[in-house]
Design an enzyme around this catalytic site. Structure first.
Site, mmCIF file in Angstrom:
data_model
loop_
_atom_site.group_PDB
_atom_site.id
_atom_site.type_symbol
_atom_site.label_atom_id
_atom_site.label_comp_id
_atom_site.label_asym_id
_atom_site.label_seq_id
_atom_site.Cartn_x
_atom_site.Cartn_y
_atom_site.Cartn_z
ATOM 1 N N HIS A 168 -0.317 5.696 4.895
ATOM 2 C CA HIS A 168 -0.716 6.025 3.506
ATOM 3 C C HIS A 168 -0.675 7.541 3.346
ATOM 4 O O HIS A 168 -1.548 8.253 3.836
ATOM 5 C CB HIS A 168 -2.125 5.502 3.204
ATOM 6 C CG HIS A 168 -2.527 5.690 1.766
ATOM 7 N ND1 HIS A 168 -3.059 4.661 1.020
ATOM 8 C CD2 HIS A 168 -2.486 6.767 0.944
ATOM 9 C CE1 HIS A 168 -3.315 5.106 -0.202
ATOM 10 N NE2 HIS A 168 -2.987 6.385 -0.274
ATOM 11 N N HIS A 228 0.514 10.987 0.621
ATOM 12 C CA HIS A 228 1.027 11.581 -0.623
ATOM 13 C C HIS A 228 1.828 12.820 -0.260
ATOM 14 O O HIS A 228 1.286 13.769 0.314
ATOM 15 C CB HIS A 228 -0.121 11.960 -1.553
ATOM 16 C CG HIS A 228 -0.920 10.773 -1.994
ATOM 17 N ND1 HIS A 228 -0.625 10.055 -3.125
ATOM 18 C CD2 HIS A 228 -1.978 10.150 -1.415
ATOM 19 C CE1 HIS A 228 -1.484 9.050 -3.244
ATOM 20 N NE2 HIS A 228 -2.309 9.076 -2.215
ATOM 21 N N HIS A 266 -7.319 2.697 2.123
ATOM 22 C CA HIS A 266 -8.439 3.632 2.276
ATOM 23 C C HIS A 266 -9.806 2.995 2.017
ATOM 24 O O HIS A 266 -10.525 3.389 1.104
ATOM 25 C CB HIS A 266 -8.253 4.886 1.414
ATOM 26 C CG HIS A 266 -7.735 4.646 0.010
ATOM 27 N ND1 HIS A 266 -8.328 3.779 -0.869
ATOM 28 C CD2 HIS A 266 -6.680 5.189 -0.650
ATOM 29 C CE1 HIS A 266 -7.659 3.807 -2.013
ATOM 30 N NE2 HIS A 266 -6.657 4.639 -1.895
ATOM 31 N N ASP A 274 -4.122 9.116 3.739
ATOM 32 C CA ASP A 274 -4.310 9.423 2.314
ATOM 33 C C ASP A 274 -4.337 10.937 2.096
ATOM 34 O O ASP A 274 -4.980 11.422 1.165
ATOM 35 C CB ASP A 274 -5.580 8.769 1.748
ATOM 36 C CG ASP A 274 -5.538 8.691 0.225
ATOM 37 O OD1 ASP A 274 -4.466 8.898 -0.358
ATOM 38 O OD2 ASP A 274 -6.600 8.437 -0.378
ATOM 39 N N HIS A 314 -5.055 -0.011 -4.258
ATOM 40 C CA HIS A 314 -6.166 0.919 -4.477
ATOM 41 C C HIS A 314 -7.298 0.059 -5.028
ATOM 42 O O HIS A 314 -7.260 -0.344 -6.189
ATOM 43 C CB HIS A 314 -5.778 2.030 -5.458
ATOM 44 C CG HIS A 314 -6.876 3.037 -5.648
ATOM 45 N ND1 HIS A 314 -6.808 4.336 -5.209
ATOM 46 C CD2 HIS A 314 -8.115 2.909 -6.198
ATOM 47 C CE1 HIS A 314 -7.934 4.971 -5.493
ATOM 48 N NE2 HIS A 314 -8.750 4.123 -6.100
ATOM 49 N N LYS A 355 2.677 -0.689 -4.763
ATOM 50 C CA LYS A 355 1.331 -0.119 -4.803
ATOM 51 C C LYS A 355 0.635 -0.415 -6.127
ATOM 52 O O LYS A 355 1.184 -0.155 -7.193
ATOM 53 C CB LYS A 355 1.421 1.401 -4.597
ATOM 54 C CG LYS A 355 0.100 2.148 -4.670
ATOM 55 C CD LYS A 355 -0.773 1.950 -3.448
ATOM 56 C CE LYS A 355 -2.196 2.456 -3.635
ATOM 57 N NZ LYS A 355 -2.351 3.903 -3.451
HETATM 58 O O1 DOR Z 1 -8.204 11.146 -3.680
HETATM 59 C C1 DOR Z 1 -7.165 10.629 -4.021
HETATM 60 N N1 DOR Z 1 -6.042 11.368 -4.251
HETATM 61 N N2 DOR Z 1 -7.126 9.319 -4.199
HETATM 62 C C2 DOR Z 1 -6.061 8.702 -4.717
HETATM 63 O O2 DOR Z 1 -6.109 7.518 -4.871
HETATM 64 C C3 DOR Z 1 -4.874 9.484 -5.160
HETATM 65 C C4 DOR Z 1 -4.789 10.752 -4.444
HETATM 66 C C5 DOR Z 1 -3.813 11.729 -5.054
HETATM 67 O O3 DOR Z 1 -2.692 11.350 -5.373
HETATM 68 O O4 DOR Z 1 -4.168 12.900 -5.189
HETATM 69 ZN ZN ZN Z 2 -3.670 7.630 -1.780
#
Ligand code: DOR
Ligand code: ZN
Length: 345
Positions: A13, A15, A174, A247, A136, A99
């Site tokens: 997971h 970003h 998460h 995450d 999520h 997702k």
């Molecule tokens: O804290 C988070 N940041 N939770 C999420 O679900 C998305 C993520 C983000 O893309 O910044």
């Molecule tokens: Zn995330």
């Protein structure tokens, strides 16, 4: 114990953002992990196989010279995602999941769905072809206390969904609560969960340590100590249902240090060091390897990696920030010291 050698791990997971922002953070992940499940919440989101193919290519192009890191792509669930498109996704070989962002739940979730009724044919097809549904898991009803949104989601969405589609492969992303850990443990083998470093290492006091701490704000938000302990117990149990998903979610410093700061904790700079610290604190360093390197690929039906990485016990100071495109990102434990370091870095 002064070193820990494990099979090369994956991050299930992550970003990565896009463009120059991505180019700044990608090397951190690529030096620790062989593969990562890349989240699709770009602006605009990655909603089709064609968009995922283009995004994947941009990631591959941005990789440091010589890196063999492999991005595993995901599609963002919208009401427009058709059953045929999820079949194309599976057939692509590079899309590994779809997702769910409940509309309004978190960063760039505006394009998400309000409920699952309208996308049932797509989810049915995913269950048939074995394409994982990455969730999520928070309700978005503003009347529900923000600390209760994950537990409410289990009752309101997760249980009815699995009653309707008992074979759907679901990754509860998460997880942050005792209720979620218990739900996953009691569910069938088609249900797994990712656990972040921040939810293993911190409770909600960390949001208010000496003042408001925007860099500890993520979604789902940190919970009470009893929940952190339940997550530690879950991962230390050695259950195959839990796997590593950082995450890691970088945001420019000024967008977090502001009157209405956005959610996301950046942990890619030291992801394995954080997990090593957590597993050691849980008294289960021997369980780290399966969590980081076996349970994820086994769940997704992908081969385990070959090769190893080694962590050494060596104190080092985390920089106060890293470059993030033309901005900076403040990493988890900025300016503090960590006791594990990836060997050879
Ligand atoms: O804290 C988070 N940041 N939770 C999420 O679900 C998305 C993520 C983000 O893309 O910044
Ligand atoms: Zn995330």
């Amino acid at each position: 114990m002064n070193s820990l050698t494990i099979t090369r791990p994956d991050d299930w997971h992550l970003h990565l953002r896009d463009g120059a922002l991505m180019a700044s953070v990608l090397p951190h992940t690529a030096r620790e992990f062989a593969r990562a499940i890349v989240m699709p919440n770009l602006k605009p989101p990655v909603t089709t196989v064609a968009l995922a193919a283009e995004y994947r290519q941009r990631i591959l192009t941005a990789l440091p010279e010589g890196s063999d890191f492999q991005p595993l792509m995901t599609l963002y669930l919208t009401s427009g995602l058709t059953p045929d498109e999820v079949v194309r996704a599976r057939d692509s070989g590079f899309v590994q999941g779809v997702k769910l962002y409940p509309a309004g739940a978190t960063t760039n979730s505006e394009a998400g769905v309000a409920g699952l009724d309208g996308v049932m044919p797509t989810l049915e097809r995913m269950a048939e072809i074995g394409l994982p549904f990455l969730v999520h898991g928070e309700v978005t009803d503003p009347a529900v206390d923000v600390f209760d949104r994950e537990a409410a989601f289990i009752e309101c969405v997760m249980v009815p969904l699995l009653q309707r589609l008992p074979t759907l492969k679901v990754v509860f992303e998460h997880i942050t609560t005792r209720q979620a850990a218990q739900f996953v443990l009691e569910a069938g083998d088609n249900v797994g969960a990712t656990v972040t470093p921040q939810h293993l290492l911190m409770n909600r006091n960390a949001l208010f340590q000496g003042g408001i701490r925007p860099h500890h704000y993520c979604l789902p938000v940190l919970k009470r100590e009893e929940h952190r302990r339940a997550l530690m117990t879950a991962v230390a149990s050695g259950s195959r249902k839990f796997f590593l998903g950082t995450d890691s979610a970088p945001h420019a410093q000024h967008t977090k240090e502001t009157a209405c700061g956005c959610a996301g904790i950046y942990s890619a700079h030291a992801a394995l060091a954080f997990y090593a610290e957590a597993f050691e604190a849980a008294g289960a360093p021997d369980k780290l390897e399966a969590f980081a390197s076996f349970n994820g690929p086994d769940f997704y039906g992908l081969p385990r990696n070959t090769g190893t990485v080694t962590l050494v016990r060596e104190s080092w100071a985390v920089p106060t920030s890293y470059p993030f495109g033309e901005h900076d990102v403040v990493p988890l434990r900025a300016g503090e010291s960590l006791s594990w370091r990836l060997a050879g870095q």
